[in-house]
Design a protein around this motif. Structure first.
Motif, PDB file in Angstrom:
ATOM      1  N   UNK A  12       0.748  -1.200   0.138  1.00 52.38           N
ATOM      2  CA  UNK A  12       0.019  -0.205   0.103  1.00 52.38           C
ATOM      3  C   UNK A  12       0.919   1.214  -0.026  1.00 52.38           C
ATOM      4  N   UNK A  13       2.123   1.171   0.908  1.00 56.96           N
ATOM      5  CA  UNK A  13       2.814   2.416   0.656  1.00 56.96           C
ATOM      6  C   UNK A  13       3.487   2.629  -0.561  1.00 56.96           C
ATOM      7  N   UNK A  14       3.694   1.552  -1.065  1.00 56.34           N
ATOM      8  CA  UNK A  14       4.379   1.738  -2.447  1.00 56.34           C
ATOM      9  C   UNK A  14       3.478   1.987  -3.776  1.00 56.34           C
ATOM     10  N   UNK A  15       2.179   2.097  -3.371  1.00 55.85           N
ATOM     11  CA  UNK A  15       1.066   2.465  -4.292  1.00 55.85           C
ATOM     12  C   UNK A  15       1.210   3.774  -5.052  1.00 55.85           C
ATOM     13  N   UNK A  16       1.168   4.297  -5.958  1.00 53.80           N
ATOM     14  CA  UNK A  16       1.228   5.549  -6.607  1.00 53.80           C
ATOM     15  C   UNK A  16      -0.060   6.162  -7.408  1.00 53.80           C
ATOM     16  N   UNK A  17      -1.071   5.474  -7.371  1.00 54.19           N
ATOM     17  CA  UNK A  17      -2.422   5.727  -7.485  1.00 54.19           C
ATOM     18  C   UNK A  17      -3.518   4.819  -6.894  1.00 54.19           C
ATOM     19  N   UNK A  18      -4.722   5.362  -7.198  1.00 52.81           N
ATOM     20  CA  UNK A  18      -6.030   4.845  -6.415  1.00 52.81           C
ATOM     21  C   UNK A  18      -5.952   3.283  -7.278  1.00 52.81           C
ATOM     22  N   UNK A 155      -5.145   2.917   7.537  1.00 52.04           N
ATOM     23  CA  UNK A 155      -3.839   3.001   6.592  1.00 52.04           C
ATOM     24  C   UNK A 155      -4.334   3.158   5.189  1.00 52.04           C
ATOM     25  N   UNK A 156      -5.468   2.623   4.781  1.00 53.59           N
ATOM     26  CA  UNK A 156      -6.035   2.890   3.295  1.00 53.59           C
ATOM     27  C   UNK A 156      -6.267   4.453   3.191  1.00 53.59           C
ATOM     28  N   UNK A 157      -6.888   4.805   3.937  1.00 55.43           N
ATOM     29  CA  UNK A 157      -7.306   6.424   4.229  1.00 55.43           C
ATOM     30  C   UNK A 157      -6.149   7.241   3.827  1.00 55.43           C
ATOM     31  N   UNK A 158      -5.166   7.003   4.814  1.00 55.75           N
ATOM     32  CA  UNK A 158      -3.946   7.883   4.960  1.00 55.75           C
ATOM     33  C   UNK A 158      -3.250   7.724   3.794  1.00 55.75           C
ATOM     34  N   UNK A 161      -5.119   9.870   1.038  1.00 63.53           N
ATOM     35  CA  UNK A 161      -4.936  11.214   1.462  1.00 63.53           C
ATOM     36  C   UNK A 161      -3.557  11.857   0.808  1.00 63.53           C
ATOM     37  N   UNK A 162      -2.927  10.887   1.095  1.00 67.97           N
ATOM     38  CA  UNK A 162      -1.376  11.250   0.548  1.00 67.97           C
ATOM     39  C   UNK A 162      -1.475  11.439  -1.034  1.00 67.97           C
ATOM     40  N   UNK A 163      -2.132  10.363  -1.711  1.00 63.85           N
ATOM     41  CA  UNK A 163      -2.056  10.341  -3.132  1.00 63.85           C
ATOM     42  C   UNK A 163      -3.001  11.540  -3.580  1.00 63.85           C
ATOM     43  N   UNK A 164      -4.108  11.956  -2.883  1.00 63.38           N
ATOM     44  CA  UNK A 164      -4.945  12.985  -3.314  1.00 63.38           C
ATOM     45  C   UNK A 164      -4.438  14.246  -3.000  1.00 63.38           C
ATOM     46  N   UNK A 165      -3.500  14.411  -2.103  1.00 63.59           N
ATOM     47  CA  UNK A 165      -2.563  15.837  -1.899  1.00 63.59           C
ATOM     48  C   UNK A 165      -1.623  15.898  -2.952  1.00 63.59           C
ATOM     49  N   UNK A 166      -1.203  15.104  -3.649  1.00 63.11           N
ATOM     50  CA  UNK A 166      -0.056  15.267  -4.801  1.00 63.11           C
ATOM     51  C   UNK A 166      -0.834  15.365  -6.044  1.00 63.11           C
ATOM     52  N   UNK A 167      -2.168  15.043  -6.104  1.00 63.80           N
ATOM     53  CA  UNK A 167      -2.650  15.577  -7.423  1.00 63.80           C
ATOM     54  C   UNK A 167      -3.434  16.926  -7.183  1.00 63.80           C
ATOM     55  N   UNK A 168      -4.040  17.421  -5.920  1.00 65.06           N
ATOM     56  CA  UNK A 168      -4.501  18.715  -5.683  1.00 65.06           C
ATOM     57  C   UNK A 168      -3.906  19.488  -4.699  1.00 65.06           C
ATOM     58  N   UNK A 169      -2.812  20.222  -5.095  1.00 63.24           N
ATOM     59  CA  UNK A 169      -2.122  21.015  -4.058  1.00 63.24           C
ATOM     60  C   UNK A 169      -3.160  21.825  -3.150  1.00 63.24           C
ATOM     61  N   UNK A 170      -2.611  22.221  -2.055  1.00 64.38           N
ATOM     62  CA  UNK A 170      -3.471  22.902  -1.077  1.00 64.38           C
ATOM     63  C   UNK A 170      -4.115  24.131  -1.489  1.00 64.38           C
ATOM     64  N   UNK A 171      -5.391  24.661  -1.199  1.00 62.29           N
ATOM     65  CA  UNK A 171      -5.988  25.680  -1.695  1.00 62.29           C
ATOM     66  C   UNK A 171      -5.631  27.029  -0.770  1.00 62.29           C
ATOM     67  N   UNK A 172      -5.486  28.165  -1.910  1.00 59.29           N
ATOM     68  CA  UNK A 172      -4.935  29.392  -1.113  1.00 59.29           C
ATOM     69  C   UNK A 172      -6.205  29.623  -0.040  1.00 59.29           C
ATOM     70  N   UNK A 173      -5.945  30.230   0.898  1.00 57.83           N
ATOM     71  CA  UNK A 173      -7.193  30.584   1.753  1.00 57.83           C
ATOM     72  C   UNK A 173      -7.874  31.854   1.162  1.00 57.83           C
ATOM     73  N   UNK A 174      -9.179  31.542   1.433  1.00 61.67           N
ATOM     74  CA  UNK A 174     -10.305  32.790   1.067  1.00 61.67           C
ATOM     75  C   UNK A 174     -10.042  34.001   1.861  1.00 61.67           C
ATOM     76  N   UNK A 175     -10.242  35.063   1.388  1.00 58.86           N
ATOM     77  CA  UNK A 175     -10.308  36.323   2.068  1.00 58.86           C
ATOM     78  C   UNK A 175     -11.546  36.472   2.858  1.00 58.86           C
TER      79      UNK A 175
END
Length: 236
Positions: A12-18, A155-158, A161-175
Motif C-alpha cells: 500500500x505504501x508503494x502505491x502510486x495511484x488509486x 492506513x488505506x485512508x491515509x 489522502x497522500x495520493x490526493x494531496x499530490x494531485x490537488x495542491x492545498x487551496x489558497x485561503x479565502x479572504x
C-alpha cells in the motif's frame, strides 16, 4: 494472497495511484477472508472516488442508479464515528429492500461491517467488508478481526489522502469577504440580496465570487460553494 497485514501495508505504501490501491485490495480481501471490501471517499475537493473488489457490472449499476442516495451503509454511517454492523442499519424501506436484493444477487455478502473515517477539512471516508457467514460465524469474525479492519481502514485512508494531496495542491485561503460572499450564497441568497447584506455593489460581489472560484478551482459559483463547504472554509 498476503500472509500478514504488514505485507499489504508495505504494498500500500508503494502505491502510486488509486488504481494501485485497488489492485492490492484483492489480496487484502483474500487475507481477510471476506466476499468483498470497498473504500469510499469524499475528498477535500468535493470529489468522490473509491477502490473496491466488486464486479464491474455492479459498480456501473450502483453509479448509474446513484444508489448512494438510498444505500443504508452510506446513509447510516455518515453521522457515526465507530464501526457499524450492517444489521444495525435500517433496511426496512421498500427501496432499501429492493437495493439489498439486487446487491445480494450480484454476490455482495449479507453480513457486513463499515468503519467511518473522518479526515482533515471535512473529508469523510468509509471502509466496508462483507461476508456470507452465518450470524454466529460473523459475530465470531467481528470479535477476532475488528481491530485488523480498523487498522486497514485507516492506513488505506491515509495513503489515499497522500495520493490526493499530490494531485490537488492545498487551496489558497479565502479572504474574509470571499468567505462572506460564498456563505451568503450557500444560505440561499441571490446576488442582489447578498450584495445588499454586505453593503457592496453586485459588481464588487461578483469580483469576490470569481476570486474565490479561481482559488477553489471551481467551474462556477455553485461549485465554489460546494467545494468551500466540503473543505470547511465556510459554515452554513
Amino acid at each position: 494472497m498476503y500472509q500478514e497485514l504488514e505485507d499489504f501495508l508495505e504494498d500500500l505504501q508503494a502505491a502510486r495511484s488509486l488504481d494501485d490501491v485497488q489492485a492490492h485490495l484483492f489480496g487484502l480481501r483474500d487475507f481477510l477472508d471476506v466476499e468483498h471490501l470497498v473504500y469510499h471517499c469524499l475528498d477535500a475537493s468535493g470529489n468522490k472516488y473509491g477502490a473496491m473488489t466488486y464486479d464491474a457490472p455492479w459498480i456501473r449499476r450502483y453509479i448509474e442508479e446513484d444508489y448512494a442516495r438510498i444505500d443504508p451503509v452510506v446513509q447510516g454511517t455518515y453521522q457515526r464515528f465507530h464501526p457499524v454492523d450492517w444489521k444495525q442499519l435500517d433496511w426496512s424501506g421498500k427501496s432499501q429492500r429492493a437495493f439489498l436484493g439486487e446487491a445480494l444477487a450480484t454476490g455482495v455478502g449479507n453480513q457486513g461491517v463499515s468503519v467511518p473515517i473522518r479526515g482533515p477539512n471535512g473529508q469523510f471516508a468509509l471502509f466496508s467488508v462483507n461476508s456470507t457467514e452465518s450470524d454466529d460465524g460473523w459475530a465470531n469474525y467481528r470479535k477476532e478481526k475488528l481491530k485488523t479492519l480498523i487498522l486497514a481502514a485507516h492506513f488505506i485512508n491515509q495513503r489515499a489522502l497522500e495520493l490526493e494531496s499530490q494531485l490537488h495542491p492545498p487551496t489558497k485561503p479565502l479572504s474574509p469577504r470571499e468567505s462572506d460572499a460564498l456563505t451568503l450564497l450557500a444560505n440561499g441568497m441571490n446576488r442582489s440580496q447578498a450584495s445588499e447584506k454586505l453593503g457592496i455593489s453586485e459588481h464588487t460581489l461578483r469580483v469576490y465570487i470569481e476570486s474565490a472560484r479561481f482559488k477553489l478551482g471551481a467551474a462556477n459559483a455553485t461549485h465554489a460553494v460546494a467545494r468551500a463547504m466540503v473543505r470547511g472554509l465556510i459554515v452554513v
